[in-house]
Structure formats: C-alpha cells, structure tokens
Design a protein around this motif. Structure first.
Motif, PDB file in Angstrom:
ATOM      1  N   MET A 118      26.844  29.655  96.244  1.00 13.99           N
ATOM      2  CA  MET A 118      28.154  30.211  95.957  1.00 13.99           C
ATOM      3  C   MET A 118      27.977  31.629  95.450  1.00 13.99           C
ATOM      4  N   THR A 119      29.064  32.337  95.395  1.00 19.91           N
ATOM      5  CA  THR A 119      29.030  33.720  94.946  1.00 19.91           C
ATOM      6  C   THR A 119      28.794  33.771  93.450  1.00 19.91           C
ATOM      7  N   THR A 120      28.414  34.950  92.979  1.00 15.32           N
ATOM      8  CA  THR A 120      28.170  35.103  91.547  1.00 15.32           C
ATOM      9  C   THR A 120      29.241  35.992  90.942  1.00 15.32           C
ATOM     10  N   GLY A 121      29.326  35.998  89.648  1.00 16.54           N
ATOM     11  CA  GLY A 121      30.296  36.832  88.961  1.00 16.54           C
ATOM     12  C   GLY A 121      31.692  36.234  89.015  1.00 16.54           C
ATOM     13  N   GLN A 122      32.692  37.113  89.011  1.00 16.22           N
ATOM     14  CA  GLN A 122      34.083  36.692  88.962  1.00 16.22           C
ATOM     15  C   GLN A 122      34.706  36.512  90.343  1.00 16.22           C
ATOM     16  N   GLU A 123      33.975  36.848  91.386  1.00 20.28           N
ATOM     17  CA  GLU A 123      34.484  36.772  92.747  1.00 20.28           C
ATOM     18  C   GLU A 123      34.654  35.317  93.193  1.00 20.28           C
ATOM     19  N   LEU A 124      35.805  35.008  93.784  1.00 23.15           N
ATOM     20  CA  LEU A 124      36.039  33.657  94.294  1.00 23.15           C
ATOM     21  C   LEU A 124      35.232  33.427  95.557  1.00 23.15           C
ATOM     22  N   PRO A 125      34.705  32.219  95.728  1.00 25.69           N
ATOM     23  CA  PRO A 125      33.960  31.936  96.959  1.00 25.69           C
ATOM     24  C   PRO A 125      34.929  31.775  98.129  1.00 25.69           C
ATOM     25  N   THR A 126      34.375  31.851  99.314  1.00 23.27           N
ATOM     26  CA  THR A 126      35.202  31.560 100.483  1.00 23.27           C
ATOM     27  C   THR A 126      35.381  30.047 100.552  1.00 23.27           C
ATOM     28  N   ILE A 127      36.336  29.618 101.360  1.00 22.78           N
ATOM     29  CA  ILE A 127      36.541  28.175 101.518  1.00 22.78           C
ATOM     30  C   ILE A 127      35.277  27.528 102.072  1.00 22.78           C
ATOM     31  N   LEU A 128      34.632  28.202 103.014  1.00 25.36           N
ATOM     32  CA  LEU A 128      33.401  27.659 103.604  1.00 25.36           C
ATOM     33  C   LEU A 128      32.314  27.505 102.548  1.00 25.36           C
ATOM     34  N   GLU A 129      32.176  28.494 101.670  1.00 30.61           N
ATOM     35  CA  GLU A 129      31.187  28.390 100.592  1.00 30.61           C
ATOM     36  C   GLU A 129      31.515  27.226  99.659  1.00 30.61           C
ATOM     37  N   ALA A 130      32.787  27.073  99.333  1.00 33.44           N
ATOM     38  CA  ALA A 130      33.199  25.971  98.458  1.00 33.44           C
ATOM     39  C   ALA A 130      32.929  24.620  99.115  1.00 33.44           C
TER      40      ALA A 130
ATOM     41  N   ARG B  23      36.406  21.159  93.745  1.00 31.30           N
ATOM     42  CA  ARG B  23      37.707  20.839  94.361  1.00 31.30           C
ATOM     43  C   ARG B  23      38.795  21.776  93.838  1.00 31.30           C
ATOM     44  N   SER B  24      38.778  22.000  92.544  1.00 31.09           N
ATOM     45  CA  SER B  24      39.767  22.910  91.953  1.00 31.09           C
ATOM     46  C   SER B  24      39.575  24.328  92.493  1.00 31.09           C
ATOM     47  N   LEU B  25      38.345  24.728  92.615  1.00 29.01           N
ATOM     48  CA  LEU B  25      38.027  26.045  93.139  1.00 29.01           C
ATOM     49  C   LEU B  25      38.515  26.190  94.572  1.00 29.01           C
ATOM     50  N   GLN B  26      38.299  25.174  95.367  1.00 25.49           N
ATOM     51  CA  GLN B  26      38.736  25.191  96.756  1.00 25.49           C
ATOM     52  C   GLN B  26      40.263  25.313  96.834  1.00 25.49           C
ATOM     53  N   THR B  27      40.944  24.586  95.980  1.00 27.42           N
ATOM     54  CA  THR B  27      42.408  24.662  95.941  1.00 27.42           C
ATOM     55  C   THR B  27      42.857  26.062  95.534  1.00 27.42           C
TER      56      THR B  27
END
Length: 123
Positions: free
Chosen positions: A1-13, A106-110
């Motif tokens: 997954m990405t680092t820092g404050q950046e949201l991951p992509t759906i594919l990464e999640a 799951r929350s992140l993906q949402t």
C-alpha cells in the motif's frame, strides 16, 4: 500500500485485503498454525500433568513435601506447558490483529470509492 497520507487506489486496497485474508486463512484453517500450536499445548499439558502425578505419587513425606518434590521434578514440563500456552495466545492475538487490519482495509476501500465518486469518477 502507499505510504504517508495518500489514499491507496482501489486495486491496492483489494490486494492488501487479499494478502491479509490469505494470512488469516493460513493461521486459522484446519491444520493451520493455530490448530498445530493448540495441539502442542494440549500435549504439553498432558505430559506435565502425567509427570506431576507420577512424581507426587512416588514422593514421600507430608502432603506439602510431596507437592514441592513434584514441582521440582516437573519444572521443565511446566515450562514447556507455559511456553506452549504463550505461543497459542500470541497466535490468537495475531488473528485478532489480522481481523482488525481487514476491517481497516474495508473502511479504506469504502473511503477511496467515496472519494472517487465525489470526484465524478467511476470506481
């Protein structure tokens, strides 16, 4: 997954969730790590109790003397039992952690999906 404050992509999640699910499965499936550790704990408990009983029965002296002699003679078996119990508890904690991480995923993906929808993109 990405680092820092950046949201991951759906594919990464999704990949992250799949990896966590595979780890959880490897620990909890029949014949998995948790079951093996629990079997080792059960065997260690049986060995300890058997040795303690034998030691107690052959010891002489007062009841307290016999108990203390049995404790001294089975200290290694007791240590093996406590070690096995600690391994089971650690594995159970790892299962709880994996489940919590899956919930976070799951929350992140949402959240990512909502962000994309808010931007007018189709996730």
């Amino acid at each position: 997954m990405t680092t820092g404050q950046e949201l991951p992509t759906i594919l990464e999640a999704v990949r992250w969730l799949m990896n966590l699910s595979e780890l959880l499965e490897s620990v909890t499936r029949p014949g998995g790590e948790l079951e093996k550790l629990d079997e080792e704990r059960i065997a260690a408990k049986a060995r300890f109790e058997k040795q303690y009983a034998r030691s107690y029965l052959v010891a002489t002296g007062t009841v307290e003397d016999r108990k203390q002699k049995a404790i001294l003679q089975t200290i290694e078996d007791r240590f093996a039992l406590e070690t096995a119990e600690a391994k089971v508890k650690a594995c159970q904690e790892r299962v709880r952690t994996l489940r919590a991480q899956i919930d976070v995923g799951r929350s992140l993906q949402t959240t990512v999906r909502s962000e994309l929808e808010a931007l007018g993109r189709n996730p």
